[in-house]
Each structure stands twice: as C-alpha cells, then as structure tokens.
Design a protein around this motif. Sequence first.
Motif, PDB file in Angstrom:
ATOM      1  N   ASP A  22       2.574 -21.381 -12.920  1.00 29.52           N
ATOM      2  CA  ASP A  22       1.714 -22.069 -11.966  1.00 29.52           C
ATOM      3  C   ASP A  22       0.255 -21.636 -12.120  1.00 29.52           C
ATOM      4  OD1 ASP A  22       3.869 -23.451 -10.919  1.00 29.52           O
ATOM      5  OD2 ASP A  22       4.107 -22.097  -9.196  1.00 29.52           O
ATOM      6  N   GLN A  23       0.041 -20.334 -12.291  1.00 27.12           N
ATOM      7  CA  GLN A  23      -1.318 -19.831 -12.466  1.00 27.12           C
ATOM      8  C   GLN A  23      -1.926 -20.359 -13.763  1.00 27.12           C
ATOM      9  OE1 GLN A  23      -0.787 -15.593 -12.203  1.00 27.12           O
ATOM     10  NE2 GLN A  23      -0.902 -15.598  -9.968  1.00 27.12           N
ATOM     11  N   LEU A  24      -1.127 -20.424 -14.801  1.00 26.94           N
ATOM     12  CA  LEU A  24      -1.599 -20.950 -16.078  1.00 26.94           C
ATOM     13  C   LEU A  24      -1.964 -22.422 -15.943  1.00 26.94           C
ATOM     14  CD1 LEU A  24      -2.128 -20.452 -19.066  1.00 26.94           C
ATOM     15  CD2 LEU A  24       0.270 -20.935 -19.504  1.00 26.94           C
ATOM     16  N   PHE A  25      -1.150 -23.173 -15.222  1.00 28.13           N
ATOM     17  CA  PHE A  25      -1.429 -24.584 -14.981  1.00 28.13           C
ATOM     18  C   PHE A  25      -2.769 -24.748 -14.257  1.00 28.13           C
ATOM     19  CE2 PHE A  25      -1.193 -28.323 -12.224  1.00 28.13           C
ATOM     20  CZ  PHE A  25      -0.963 -29.311 -13.168  1.00 28.13           C
ATOM     21  N   MET A  26      -3.005 -23.930 -13.237  1.00 25.74           N
ATOM     22  CA  MET A  26      -4.261 -24.004 -12.487  1.00 25.74           C
ATOM     23  C   MET A  26      -5.454 -23.605 -13.364  1.00 25.74           C
ATOM     24  SD  MET A  26      -3.575 -25.241  -9.593  1.00 25.74           S
ATOM     25  CE  MET A  26      -5.101 -24.955  -8.741  1.00 25.74           C
ATOM     26  N   ALA A  27      -5.293 -22.593 -14.163  1.00 23.06           N
ATOM     27  CA  ALA A  27      -6.385 -22.166 -15.051  1.00 23.06           C
ATOM     28  C   ALA A  27      -6.729 -23.268 -16.042  1.00 23.06           C
ATOM     29  CB  ALA A  27      -5.991 -20.892 -15.793  1.00 23.06           C
ATOM     30  N   ARG A  28      -5.715 -23.899 -16.620  1.00 26.74           N
ATOM     31  CA  ARG A  28      -5.965 -25.007 -17.547  1.00 26.74           C
ATOM     32  C   ARG A  28      -6.655 -26.170 -16.842  1.00 26.74           C
ATOM     33  NH1 ARG A  28      -0.136 -25.568 -19.811  1.00 26.74           N
ATOM     34  NH2 ARG A  28       0.037 -23.781 -21.180  1.00 26.74           N
ATOM     35  N   ALA A  29      -6.272 -26.435 -15.607  1.00 24.79           N
ATOM     36  CA  ALA A  29      -6.857 -27.543 -14.860  1.00 24.79           C
ATOM     37  C   ALA A  29      -8.334 -27.307 -14.559  1.00 24.79           C
ATOM     38  CB  ALA A  29      -6.082 -27.764 -13.563  1.00 24.79           C
ATOM     39  N   HIS A  30      -8.706 -26.082 -14.261  1.00 25.12           N
ATOM     40  CA  HIS A  30     -10.086 -25.776 -13.884  1.00 25.12           C
ATOM     41  C   HIS A  30     -10.972 -25.423 -15.073  1.00 25.12           C
ATOM     42  CE1 HIS A  30      -9.485 -25.996  -9.583  1.00 25.12           C
ATOM     43  NE2 HIS A  30      -8.353 -25.332  -9.744  1.00 25.12           N
ATOM     44  N   TYR A  31     -10.375 -25.114 -16.208  1.00 29.52           N
ATOM     45  CA  TYR A  31     -11.151 -24.678 -17.371  1.00 29.52           C
ATOM     46  C   TYR A  31     -12.224 -25.688 -17.791  1.00 29.52           C
ATOM     47  CZ  TYR A  31     -12.477 -23.233 -22.017  1.00 29.52           C
ATOM     48  OH  TYR A  31     -13.211 -22.874 -23.108  1.00 29.52           O
ATOM     49  N   THR A  73     -16.542 -18.246 -19.697  1.00 28.46           N
ATOM     50  CA  THR A  73     -15.736 -19.322 -20.281  1.00 28.46           C
ATOM     51  C   THR A  73     -14.917 -18.799 -21.454  1.00 28.46           C
ATOM     52  OG1 THR A  73     -17.372 -20.964 -19.622  1.00 28.46           O
ATOM     53  CG2 THR A  73     -15.851 -21.602 -21.350  1.00 28.46           C
ATOM     54  N   ARG A  74     -15.542 -18.020 -22.316  1.00 29.65           N
ATOM     55  CA  ARG A  74     -14.850 -17.451 -23.486  1.00 29.65           C
ATOM     56  C   ARG A  74     -13.711 -16.524 -23.046  1.00 29.65           C
ATOM     57  NH1 ARG A  74     -19.143 -16.009 -25.832  1.00 29.65           N
ATOM     58  NH2 ARG A  74     -19.249 -13.907 -24.993  1.00 29.65           N
ATOM     59  N   GLU A  75     -13.985 -15.665 -22.048  1.00 27.46           N
ATOM     60  CA  GLU A  75     -12.961 -14.750 -21.551  1.00 27.46           C
ATOM     61  C   GLU A  75     -11.806 -15.511 -20.901  1.00 27.46           C
ATOM     62  OE1 GLU A  75     -14.820 -11.912 -18.996  1.00 27.46           O
ATOM     63  OE2 GLU A  75     -15.956 -10.996 -20.624  1.00 27.46           O
ATOM     64  N   LEU A  76     -12.137 -16.544 -20.133  1.00 33.31           N
ATOM     65  CA  LEU A  76     -11.104 -17.349 -19.493  1.00 33.31           C
ATOM     66  C   LEU A  76     -10.211 -18.008 -20.542  1.00 33.31           C
ATOM     67  CD1 LEU A  76      -9.820 -18.521 -16.957  1.00 33.31           C
ATOM     68  CD2 LEU A  76     -11.540 -20.339 -17.026  1.00 33.31           C
ATOM     69  N   LYS A  77     -10.824 -18.545 -21.584  1.00 31.44           N
ATOM     70  CA  LYS A  77     -10.051 -19.172 -22.654  1.00 31.44           C
ATOM     71  C   LYS A  77      -9.129 -18.157 -23.333  1.00 31.44           C
ATOM     72  CE  LYS A  77     -10.493 -22.100 -26.687  1.00 31.44           C
ATOM     73  NZ  LYS A  77     -11.422 -22.817 -27.567  1.00 31.44           N
ATOM     74  N   GLN A  78      -9.637 -16.946 -23.572  1.00 29.06           N
ATOM     75  CA  GLN A  78      -8.814 -15.893 -24.169  1.00 29.06           C
ATOM     76  C   GLN A  78      -7.633 -15.536 -23.273  1.00 29.06           C
ATOM     77  OE1 GLN A  78     -11.804 -12.818 -24.917  1.00 29.06           O
ATOM     78  NE2 GLN A  78     -11.133 -12.818 -27.054  1.00 29.06           N
ATOM     79  N   ILE A 115      -6.217 -17.407 -21.009  1.00 29.83           N
ATOM     80  CA  ILE A 115      -5.281 -18.533 -21.003  1.00 29.83           C
ATOM     81  C   ILE A 115      -4.388 -18.467 -22.236  1.00 29.83           C
ATOM     82  CG2 ILE A 115      -5.105 -21.044 -21.251  1.00 29.83           C
ATOM     83  CD1 ILE A 115      -7.572 -21.251 -19.411  1.00 29.83           C
ATOM     84  N   GLN A 116      -4.984 -18.230 -23.387  1.00 31.35           N
ATOM     85  CA  GLN A 116      -4.209 -18.154 -24.624  1.00 31.35           C
ATOM     86  C   GLN A 116      -3.231 -16.977 -24.605  1.00 31.35           C
ATOM     87  OE1 GLN A 116      -7.430 -18.052 -27.436  1.00 31.35           O
ATOM     88  NE2 GLN A 116      -7.414 -20.277 -27.694  1.00 31.35           N
ATOM     89  N   GLU A 117      -3.664 -15.839 -24.083  1.00 31.17           N
ATOM     90  CA  GLU A 117      -2.773 -14.676 -23.986  1.00 31.17           C
ATOM     91  C   GLU A 117      -1.584 -14.976 -23.074  1.00 31.17           C
ATOM     92  OE1 GLU A 117      -5.145 -11.386 -22.697  1.00 31.17           O
ATOM     93  OE2 GLU A 117      -6.407 -11.457 -24.490  1.00 31.17           O
TER      94      GLU A 117
END
Length: 59
Positions: free
Chosen positions: A11-20, A33-38, A40-42
Amino acid sequence: MKDAIVKRLKDQLFMARAHYPSIAKLKHQERFTRELKQHIQEHERMLSDTIADADLPQL
C-alpha cells in the motif's frame, strides 16, 4: 514477513508511486526526487523477493 506487513508495504509503495510524478515536477527538489525514486526501487525489489518466497501462503 507477515502478510499484514507485506500488504502495508504494498500500500505504501502504491501511494509513493502515485505521488512521485507530482513531486518530480517540483523545482529545487531534485535530491528529494532522486532519493524517493531510489527508495521506491528498493521497496519494489524487497517486495518482489518477499512475494516470491515459497514459505508465504498464496494470496
């Protein structure tokens, strides 16, 4: 990991992808933005390993 934890992380991953995308558009937030993307990938890698674990019951 317990199923509840895996579901919460999904659920948290879904929300992060939605707001990214909206966060990525912000000026002067390149580092965040770069840290958030990292992160998400992790989390995607971690969840794919967990979901593929044969010990977990099928959902």
